[in-house]
Scaffold this active site. Structure first.
Site, PDB file in Angstrom:
ATOM      1  N   VAL A  39       3.528   1.205   2.762  1.00  0.00           N
ATOM      2  CA  VAL A  39       3.258   0.106   3.686  1.00  0.00           C
ATOM      3  C   VAL A  39       3.774  -1.191   3.067  1.00  0.00           C
ATOM      4  O   VAL A  39       3.474  -1.508   1.916  1.00  0.00           O
ATOM      5  CB  VAL A  39       1.751  -0.017   3.988  1.00  0.00           C
ATOM      6  N   ASP A  91     -10.684  10.907   8.960  1.00  0.00           N
ATOM      7  CA  ASP A  91     -10.160  10.406   7.684  1.00  0.00           C
ATOM      8  C   ASP A  91     -10.827   9.082   7.325  1.00  0.00           C
ATOM      9  O   ASP A  91     -10.162   8.141   6.891  1.00  0.00           O
ATOM     10  CB  ASP A  91      -8.646  10.246   7.770  1.00  0.00           C
ATOM     11  N   GLY A 115       0.825  -1.202   0.000  1.00  0.00           N
ATOM     12  CA  GLY A 115       0.000   0.000   0.000  1.00  0.00           C
ATOM     13  C   GLY A 115       0.855   1.245   0.000  1.00  0.00           C
ATOM     14  O   GLY A 115       2.023   1.225   0.388  1.00  0.00           O
ATOM     15  N   GLY A 159       0.232   5.700   0.416  1.00  0.00           N
ATOM     16  CA  GLY A 159      -0.677   6.831   0.567  1.00  0.00           C
ATOM     17  C   GLY A 159       0.073   8.105   0.844  1.00  0.00           C
ATOM     18  O   GLY A 159       1.302   8.172   0.680  1.00  0.00           O
ATOM     19  N   GLY A 160      -0.674   9.115   1.286  1.00  0.00           N
ATOM     20  CA  GLY A 160      -0.070  10.417   1.526  1.00  0.00           C
ATOM     21  C   GLY A 160       0.914  10.429   2.672  1.00  0.00           C
ATOM     22  O   GLY A 160       1.756  11.322   2.763  1.00  0.00           O
ATOM     23  N   PHE A 161       0.817   9.435   3.567  1.00  0.00           N
ATOM     24  CA  PHE A 161       1.678   9.445   4.747  1.00  0.00           C
ATOM     25  C   PHE A 161       2.823   8.456   4.648  1.00  0.00           C
ATOM     26  O   PHE A 161       3.618   8.334   5.565  1.00  0.00           O
ATOM     27  CB  PHE A 161       0.846   9.138   6.003  1.00  0.00           C
ATOM     28  N   LYS A 172       4.537   0.492   8.137  1.00  0.00           N
ATOM     29  CA  LYS A 172       4.281   1.760   7.446  1.00  0.00           C
ATOM     30  C   LYS A 172       5.419   2.726   7.712  1.00  0.00           C
ATOM     31  O   LYS A 172       5.663   3.141   8.838  1.00  0.00           O
ATOM     32  CB  LYS A 172       2.957   2.379   7.891  1.00  0.00           C
TER      33      LYS A 172
END
Length: 388
Positions: free
Chosen positions: A94, A207, A87, A89-91, A109
């Site tokens: 993963v 979120d 995965g 994402g913005g942060f 992550k």
């Protein structure tokens, strides 16, 4: 009001900072921001000690998650091998990993190390997931703060995210059936209910979206990614004022326009995701005709005409859903998506409605069986009359 985090609070309340104060002291304190602004000038050892000290202050010694070294997590993910990537994402990214000393699979992550915001989210997520425990919240196994590294280690969820099975459906995956969708919806709602109504003060998730709902091997859902979570209003306050963050399309209109955040903001976001689950459509999909690109705008006129409800069911369901349950599900979604926050239901009311829907199949079958029995009795009575 429920008691405050019974799993971690001592009897002597006067010796404990409230969860509100623990987080707010550090998030809003100028010296906190200044310290993070200068963290890049510290040595590796100083940075690690600093982050660890801050986490200890925030949790008042209640942080139970393991501390991992970067080397251990690198080994667990085969040096963060791209093939282990599950995965992004913005942060951060993963990866799937395996912790040898615990003999468990984990999701690792690696947060974006740049800027103050990443450090703040790291601290808040470690705190919240260490203090809050529920079957519908993902478990935090541990964290790493070696040097500039900010890494969170979660339990591994075998079926990925709801987005993977609903909006990014690959050719090797079957569409979710109606009952599984309702099971996921009620579990995710229970996670929000715990945050809103058991946590004291309440926690606003901020979120809620399909990619943040993770699924285990039995498709039980757990909420993940708490970096944007915010403590709810207390002391008679109606809302929390904060800068708008989250994902476009999922934010409640009053929050997007004014920055005024309440638990009802999460209820709106839940309504968006629930409508995605019913329709199989993304909230924003630029690949569709212009009048259908915004899911909420497309759905609003259909909500008003019961004869068109069937048009809102995901075509991949192929009609395999109880018609009455579809109507009820759409009614729940419509209530959550009310423009005015005060007219939306509390998440506990949503849970109650969804629990009814999640057993709707059995109820439908029972009703059909009763109808069949009545028909059989009618036929028997008719035959008895004929014999007479």
């Amino acid at each position: 009001m429920f008691s405050c985090f019974s799993c971690c609070m001592s009897e002597d309340q006067n010796q404990q900072k409230s969860l509100k104060k623990s987080i707010q002291d550090y998030k809003d304190n100028k010296s906190f921001g200044a310290s993070f602004a200068n963290i890049s000038t510290k040595s590796d050892g100083s940075r690690r000690r600093y982050i660890t000290e801050e986490i200890e202050k925030l949790g008042k010694g209640n942080i139970s998650a393991d501390i991992f070294t970067y080397q251990e997590l690198s080994a667990a993910t085969q040096n963060f091998n791209p093939e282990a990537l599950i995965g992004e994402g913005g942060f951060g990214r993963v990866y799937k990993g395996h912790i040898e000393r615990k003999n468990i699979d984990v999701a690792v992550k690696q947060l974006d190390r740049n800027g103050f915001q990443g450090n703040r989210e790291f601290l808040v997520e470690v705190l919240i997931l260490s203090l809050l425990h529920h079957q519908n919240l993902v478990n935090l196994v541990g964290y790493c703060s070696d040097g500039e590294q900010r890494i969170l280690v979660y339990e591994y969820m075998a079926n990925g995210s709801l987005e993977d099975h609903l909006l990014n459906l690959g050719p090797d995956k079957k569409p979710l059936d109606w009952n599984t969708r309702m099971k996921i919806a009620v579990g995710a709602a229970r996670g929000l209910e715990y945050l809103h109504e058991t946590a004291n003060p309440p926690v606003i998730y901020r979120d809620f979206k399909a990619s943040n709902i993770l699924l285990d091997e039995n498709f039980n859902p757990k909420l993940s990614d708490f970096g944007l979570a915010k403590l709810g209003p207390t002391g008679g306050e109606v809302y929390v004022s904060t800068r708008v963050m989250g994902t476009y399309g999922y934010c409640a209109p009053e929050y997007a326009s004014t920055g005024q955040l309440t638990t009802k903001s999460d209820v709106y976001s839940f309504g968006v995701v629930f409508l995605e689950m019913i329709t199989g459509r993304r909230v924003i999909d630029n690949a569709r005709p212009s009048e259908e690109q915004n899911l909420i705008d497309w759905a609003q006129p259909l909500f008003k005409d019961k004869k068109k409800f069937h048009l809102m069911a995901d075509p991949l369901l192929e009609g395999n859903y109880p018609e009455k349950a579809l109507y009820q599900a759409l009614a729940v979604a419509a209530m959550c998506l009310q423009e005015e926050a005060t007219t939306r239901p509390y998440i506990s009311d949503v849970v109650t409605a969804l629990e009814f829907l999640s057993v709707g199949k059995n109820q439908t079958e029972t009703e059909e069986d009763e109808d069949d029995d009545e028909d059989d009795n009618d036929d028997k009575d008719k035959n008895d009359d004929d014999d007479k």
